[in-house]
Scaffold this active site. Structure first.
Site, mmCIF file in Angstrom:
data_model
loop_
_atom_site.group_PDB
_atom_site.id
_atom_site.type_symbol
_atom_site.label_atom_id
_atom_site.label_comp_id
_atom_site.label_asym_id
_atom_site.label_seq_id
_atom_site.Cartn_x
_atom_site.Cartn_y
_atom_site.Cartn_z
ATOM 1 N N ARG A 1 0.810 -1.241 -0.312
ATOM 2 C CA ARG A 1 -0.061 0.140 0.011
ATOM 3 C C ARG A 1 0.971 1.326 0.072
ATOM 4 O O ARG A 1 1.682 1.447 0.840
ATOM 5 C CB ARG A 1 -0.698 0.011 1.233
ATOM 6 C CG ARG A 1 -1.717 1.191 1.477
ATOM 7 C CD ARG A 1 -2.665 1.141 2.494
ATOM 8 N NE ARG A 1 -3.198 2.499 2.698
ATOM 9 C CZ ARG A 1 -3.053 3.368 3.755
ATOM 10 N NH1 ARG A 1 -2.505 3.004 4.789
ATOM 11 N NH2 ARG A 1 -3.752 4.353 3.560
ATOM 12 N N GLU B 1 -7.415 8.457 6.231
ATOM 13 C CA GLU B 1 -7.541 9.199 7.531
ATOM 14 C C GLU B 1 -8.088 10.519 7.524
ATOM 15 O O GLU B 1 -7.423 11.455 7.916
ATOM 16 C CB GLU B 1 -6.317 9.113 8.282
ATOM 17 C CG GLU B 1 -5.853 8.073 8.682
ATOM 18 C CD GLU B 1 -4.595 7.921 9.629
ATOM 19 O OE1 GLU B 1 -4.241 8.787 10.138
ATOM 20 O OE2 GLU B 1 -4.261 6.585 10.339
ATOM 21 N N ASN C 1 -7.115 1.718 9.842
ATOM 22 C CA ASN C 1 -5.802 2.096 10.719
ATOM 23 C C ASN C 1 -5.932 2.097 12.256
ATOM 24 O O ASN C 1 -6.639 2.908 12.815
ATOM 25 C CB ASN C 1 -5.122 3.471 10.268
ATOM 26 C CG ASN C 1 -4.729 3.626 8.785
ATOM 27 O OD1 ASN C 1 -4.837 2.465 7.893
ATOM 28 N ND2 ASN C 1 -4.425 4.683 8.281
ATOM 29 N N HIS D 1 -2.814 10.953 0.765
ATOM 30 C CA HIS D 1 -2.306 10.832 2.174
ATOM 31 C C HIS D 1 -1.640 12.129 2.412
ATOM 32 O O HIS D 1 -0.580 12.134 2.799
ATOM 33 C CB HIS D 1 -1.301 9.579 2.116
ATOM 34 C CG HIS D 1 -1.116 9.021 3.339
ATOM 35 N ND1 HIS D 1 -1.083 7.684 3.642
ATOM 36 C CD2 HIS D 1 -0.797 9.546 4.478
ATOM 37 C CE1 HIS D 1 -0.883 7.340 5.051
ATOM 38 N NE2 HIS D 1 -0.669 8.430 5.394
ATOM 39 N N TYR E 1 -4.129 1.683 15.865
ATOM 40 C CA TYR E 1 -2.643 1.902 16.534
ATOM 41 C C TYR E 1 -2.764 1.501 18.021
ATOM 42 O O TYR E 1 -2.001 0.725 18.635
ATOM 43 C CB TYR E 1 -2.014 3.202 16.576
ATOM 44 C CG TYR E 1 -1.290 3.400 15.098
ATOM 45 C CD1 TYR E 1 -0.266 2.623 14.784
ATOM 46 C CD2 TYR E 1 -2.110 3.956 14.145
ATOM 47 C CE1 TYR E 1 0.353 2.920 13.622
ATOM 48 C CE2 TYR E 1 -1.648 3.887 12.883
ATOM 49 C CZ TYR E 1 -0.361 3.491 12.462
ATOM 50 O OH TYR E 1 0.269 3.536 11.099
ATOM 51 N N GLU F 1 -3.088 0.119 8.414
ATOM 52 C CA GLU F 1 -2.029 0.348 9.052
ATOM 53 C C GLU F 1 -2.150 -0.097 10.417
ATOM 54 O O GLU F 1 -3.222 -0.053 11.050
ATOM 55 C CB GLU F 1 -2.022 2.044 9.341
ATOM 56 C CG GLU F 1 -1.448 2.519 7.786
ATOM 57 C CD GLU F 1 -1.446 4.069 7.999
ATOM 58 O OE1 GLU F 1 -1.195 4.642 9.319
ATOM 59 O OE2 GLU F 1 -1.440 4.965 7.082
#
Ligand code: FCB
Length: 435
Positions: free
Chosen positions: A75, A164, A290, A119, A292, A340
């Site tokens: 990606r 995002e 994504n 992005h 985290y 991600e």
């Protein structure tokens, strides 16, 4: 060992501004991240992406690394100002050539390209006309999407419109920590709406242009969990979910903004034109999450017993599993990919190698969480580790290393980390399993 379907997609992710460098090479135009990082005081250490990982010139080496790791997918994002220097109008053929060569190199190694159209590196020329705050951006983004999908759509099937939108809207236009560095809440909300309408417009373009297209979007999600489960903590966690996550999920997957959030913003809420919500909520072929870490509400400092990354983000995979199941229960969703996931640690090179067991542990526990979520019914199809390479971590500069491959930014040497070796072995083992 947890099992994944044998056609599960194992990949790694990067983004143009974070790795390419060559910020003004071969006719590339200035982007808002060039402007922002060249403004003293915006980035830690005044780092910038002028050279970054020099991926623009070293992409062949990097594709070779991907093959060695055994990635099935990669990606990456396209720099809008590299291919249309002013955002609209004249096309920079040399910029398109770069992505042409990259995609061909990937396909030669049987690595499926997943392209992200945006992005974060908006052409500065468009920012000068109001950027995402100006409704004209919708048509401009659609035209850019048409160009790229016509040129590369014969070889790229997987497209994501935005990466995002929360970060673009709120870190770029409310907190000002990211380019373009604005601090205006009402504007940030209007920006979030324009982002979503532009996403929907780009989905229509992709469908019209690319045969067998797989069109989607990538959204960052942070769940909020509570320390003592008091009514007050639960209310805060609920409000945060609504304002940060449902604010994007609801329009896309339900065709409406969450009513409580609209009410909360009152007069600051975005101006919505007739037709916008239908445009935003186009059917998608896939979507990316994504992930985290979680927020912990009611924790006065670190959560006892928890480990934290260099970003100060908690390492706690059970929250990931819970969130995946929650999404599956609350929304009617297309197939999901984790686009991600990863961790920054203070890596040390010894004998041309980086031993990073904490990153391995992060990845291992998060893959476990995914396997559990799949067993609980979540339609998860693939995983992209963030990131293939250490890179320019936005406002933090080069100090935060997320790569599974280490970069010596002085020499541009690529150095294996234990996590890359671990991931390579993991992929190999899982692809040999019977379906
Ligand atoms: C995400 C971004 C990505 C990277 C990681 C750490 O928000 O999409 O570019 O910076 O965070």
């Amino acid at each position: 060992m947890n099992t994944f379907p044998s056609d599960f997609v194992w990949g790694a992710a990067t983004a143009s501004y974070q790795i390419e460098g060559a910020w003004n090479a071969d006719g590339k135009g200035e982007s808002i991240w060039d402007r922002f990082s060249h403004t003293p005081g915006k980035i830690i250490n005044n780092d910038n992406g002028d050279v970054a990982c020099d991926h623009y010139h070293r992409y062949r080496d990097d594709v070779r690394l991907m093959r060695q790791i055994g990635l099935r997918a990669y990606r990456f994002s396209i720099s809008w100002s590299r291919v249309i220097p002013n955002g609209v109008g004249a096309v920079n053929e040399k910029g398109i050539d770069f992505y042409d060569r990259l995609v061909d190199a990937l396909l030669e190694e049987n690595i499926e390209p997943y392209a992200t159209l945006y992005h974060w590196d908006l052409p500065q020329a468009l920012q000068d006309k109001g950027g995402w705050g100006n409704r004209d951006i919708i048509g401009q983004f659609a035209d850019y999407t048409a160009l790229m999908s016509k040129r590369l759509g014969d070889r790229i099937k997987y497209w994501a419109t935005l990466n995002e939108p929360w970060v673009i809207a709120f870190m770029g236009h409310r907190s000002g920590e990211h380019a373009p560095g604005l601090k205006d809440e009402a504007l940030s909300l209007q920006v979030s709406h324009h982002l979503l309408v532009a996403h929907g417009a780009a989905i229509d373009v992709l469908r019209a242009t690319v045969r067998d297209v797989k069109a989607g979007i990538v959204i960052n999600l942070w769940p909020s969990e509570t320390m003592h489960n008091t009514e007050q903590e639960l209310q805060i966690a609920h409000d945060m979910w609504q304002r940060d996550n449902a604010w994007f999920l609801d329009p896309i997957f339900r065709g409406s903004y969450p009513a409580d959030v609209l009410e909360f913003y009152g007069a600051r809420a975005p101006k919505i034109l007739p037709g916008d919500m239908a445009q935003i909520s186009r059917d998608l072929d896939w979507w990316g999450v994504n992930y985290y870490a979680r927020h912990m509400i009611g924790a006065d400092g670190p959560v006892p017993g928890s480990e934290y990354t260099e970003m100060g983000w908690e390492v706690y995979a059970p929250a990931f599993e819970r969130m995946l199941v929650r999404l599956h229960n609350e929304y009617r969703l297309p197939p999901m990919y984790i686009t991600e996931n990863g961790a920054a640690f203070a890596d040390v090179v010894e004998d041309d190698y980086v031993y990073d067991p904490r990153r391995v542990n992060y990845l291992e526990t998060h893959l476990d969480a995914m396997a559990n979520a799949i067993a609980r019914g979540v339609d998860l199809r693939g995983y992209f580790v963030w990131s293939l390479l250490d890179n320019f971590e936005w406002a933090f500069g080069y100090g935060k290393r997320f790569g599974i491959i280490y970069i010596d930014f002085e020499t541009q040497q690529r150095i294996w980390k234990e996590s890359a070796k671990w991931y390579a072995n993991f992929i190999r083992a899982h692809q040999m399993q019977p379906a």
